[in-house]
Design an enzyme around this catalytic site. Structure first.
Site, short mmCIF file in Angstrom:
data_model
loop_
_atom_site.label_atom_id
_atom_site.label_comp_id
_atom_site.label_asym_id
_atom_site.label_seq_id
_atom_site.Cartn_x
_atom_site.Cartn_y
_atom_site.Cartn_z
CD GLN A 11 -2.84 1.30 2.31
OE1 GLN A 11 -3.04 0.31 3.00
NE2 GLN A 11 -3.54 2.39 2.44
CD GLU A 71 -5.58 -4.99 0.05
OE1 GLU A 71 -6.77 -5.29 0.23
OE2 GLU A 71 -5.19 -3.83 -0.10
CB SER A 140 5.75 0.58 4.47
OG SER A 140 5.03 -0.63 4.40
CB THR A 145 2.57 -6.39 0.81
OG1 THR A 145 1.33 -7.02 1.07
CG2 THR A 145 2.95 -6.65 -0.63
CB THR A 179 -0.22 1.64 10.50
OG1 THR A 179 1.05 1.10 10.17
CG2 THR A 179 -0.24 3.11 10.13
CG ASN A 206 4.33 7.47 7.68
OD1 ASN A 206 4.72 7.95 6.63
ND2 ASN A 206 3.54 6.42 7.75
CD GLU A 254 28.37 11.03 -10.07
OE1 GLU A 254 28.58 12.17 -9.67
OE2 GLU A 254 28.00 10.76 -11.22
#
EC number: 3.6.5.-
Length: 449
Positions: A11, A71, A140, A145, A179, A206, A254
């Site tokens: 996501q 998903e 993330s 996932t 989360t 975040n 580089e």
């Protein structure tokens, strides 16, 4: 040509991907259906943008990117969104069941079903490249996932394209906001698995970005869209030198050469300036010196840590817009005279500069002001070890009680992998500590024995 292929996983990866491609299209004058904007055609005097877009026979431009999620909901938004005609349908890959915030599902059970299809699609993209430069992988750390599937993909990419560089843009779990409860597990497992496969990983936290949105952009309740647009500006600055011609251009390899002193120490801290809302920008003149010095302020950073406690090993300043080398030299000289910024004693100079004449573009209706010049600083500092220490601590608290471990073991993982990953991260913290110690201290220690 030196093409780059972007891989957006999970996501977070897909949503950041949306923000990035939206911005890239604006910067290059490409419309939502992939054709050139007649008014903007003057932008593309050079064809450097073909590093990120491939051109079809009928004049359409297609991003060299794949979006993958186990998903369908997030990728379905792309399939139905404004930019649905931009991507080839085969570039948007979805599974049927998600990884449920579980690294083991993303890496072992559910991920295994999709990996060959994904590699097949990536192979099609690489076949269309004349001189593939490497991969940019967006994901993330906290999701199932994002952590599990990414690490599986990185392992397979290393097998198939051994020498090609792989850069990660990773969303690091925020210190306060969470989360998922199992974020520390996923993060540590994925870092352990990808450590040897990734050449350079830009971490974004975040919470740091929430704070920037609140403080600098006056957004009371930032949404993911606000966050992603800010992140996309950073990605754009880092990749600008690959997509436009400039005075001092910087290549993917580089970056690594200049930022990574040892293979494992490849987590640069990202800082961007000026981050400023339109109302404020109207009343401020942001000179090169000002934006350069604000890069060294902890509150322009993308990860919560304090570089004033750490030491810099290397520093890469990427300017874009109305910037001349003379101003940059003056600004950097001023920074060097400040005693707050410490370099390790074995790397005395440590500034690499890139200048790109394309000024930063902003998304219409976005939060950022249109400015004449901007700078993105990538610095390899020992302070980022704080971020690992925080995560490791959270991991330890949960793992001491073996909380939630059965979900991972149930998906075919062995419990030994947890302790193995944890030891690897302890070693990483130690590496950072050793890099920061002065070399002359070590010489004296040897004489005591």
């Amino acid at each position: 040509m030196r093409e780059c292929i972007s891989v957006h996983v999970g996501q977070a990866g897909v949503q950041i991907g949306n923000a990035c491609w939206e911005l890239f299209c604006l910067e290059h004058g490409i419309q939502a259906d992939g054709t050139f904007d007649a008014q903007a055609s003057k932008i593309n005097d050079d064809d450097s943008f073909t590093t990120f877009f491939s051109e079809t026979g009928n004049g359409k431009h297609v991003p060299r990117a794949v979006m993958i999620d186990l998903e369908p909901t997030v990728v379905d938004e792309v399939r139905a969104g404004t930019y649905r005609q931009l991507f080839h349908p085969e570039q948007l890959i979805t599974g049927k069941e998600d990884a449920a915030n579980n690294y083991a599902r993303g890496h072992y059970t559910v991920g295994k079903e999709s990996i060959d299809l994904v590699l097949d699609r990536i192979r099609k993209l690489t076949d269309a490249c004349s001189g593939l430069q490497g991969f940019l992988i967006f994901h993330s750390f906290g999701g199932g996932t994002g952590s599990g599937f990414t690490s599986l993909l990185m392992e397979r990419l290393s097998l198939d394209y051994g020498k090609k560089s792989k850069l990660e843009f990773a969303i690091y779990p925020a210190p306060q906001v969470s989360t998922a409860v199992v974020e520390p597990y996923n993060s540590i497992l994925t870092t352990h698995t990808t450590l040897e496969h990734s050449d350079c990983a830009f971490m974004v936290d975040n919470e740091a970005i929430y704070d920037i949105c609140r403080r600098n952009l006056d957004i009371e309740r930032p949404t993911y869209t606000n966050l992603n647009r800010l992140i996309s500006q950073i990605v754009s600055s880092i990749t600008a030198s690959l997509r436009f011609d400039g005075a001092l251009n910087v290549d993917l390899t580089e970056f690594q050469t200049n930022l990574v002193p040892y293979p494992r120490i490849h987590f640069p801290l990202v800082t961007y300036a000026p981050i400023i809302s339109a109302e404020k920008a109207y009343h401020e003149q942001l000179s090169v010196a000002e934006i350069t010095s604000s890069c060294f302020e902890p509150n322009s950073q993308m990860v919560k840590c304090d570089p004033r406690h750490g030491k810099y090993m290397a520093c890469c300043m990427l300017y874009r817009g109305d910037v001349v080398p003379k101003d940059v030299n003056v600004a950097i000289a001023a920074i060097k005279t400040k005693r707050t910024i410490q370099f390790v004693d074995w790397c005395p100079t440590g500034f690499k500069v890139g200048i790109n004449y394309q000024p930063p573009t902003v998304v219409p209706g976005g939060d950022l002001a249109k400015v004449q010049r901007a700078v993105c600083m990538l610095s390899n500092t020992t302070a980022i070890a704080e971020a690992w220490a925080r995560l490791d601590h959270k991991f330890d608290l949960m793992y001491a009680k073996r909380a939630f471990v059965h979900w991972y073991v149930g998906e075919g993982m062995e419990e030994g992998e947890f302790s193995e990953a944890r030891e690897d991260l302890a070693a990483l913290e130690k590496d950072y500590e050793e890099v920061g110690t002065d070399s002359f201290e070590e010489e004296n220690e040897g004489e005591e024995f």
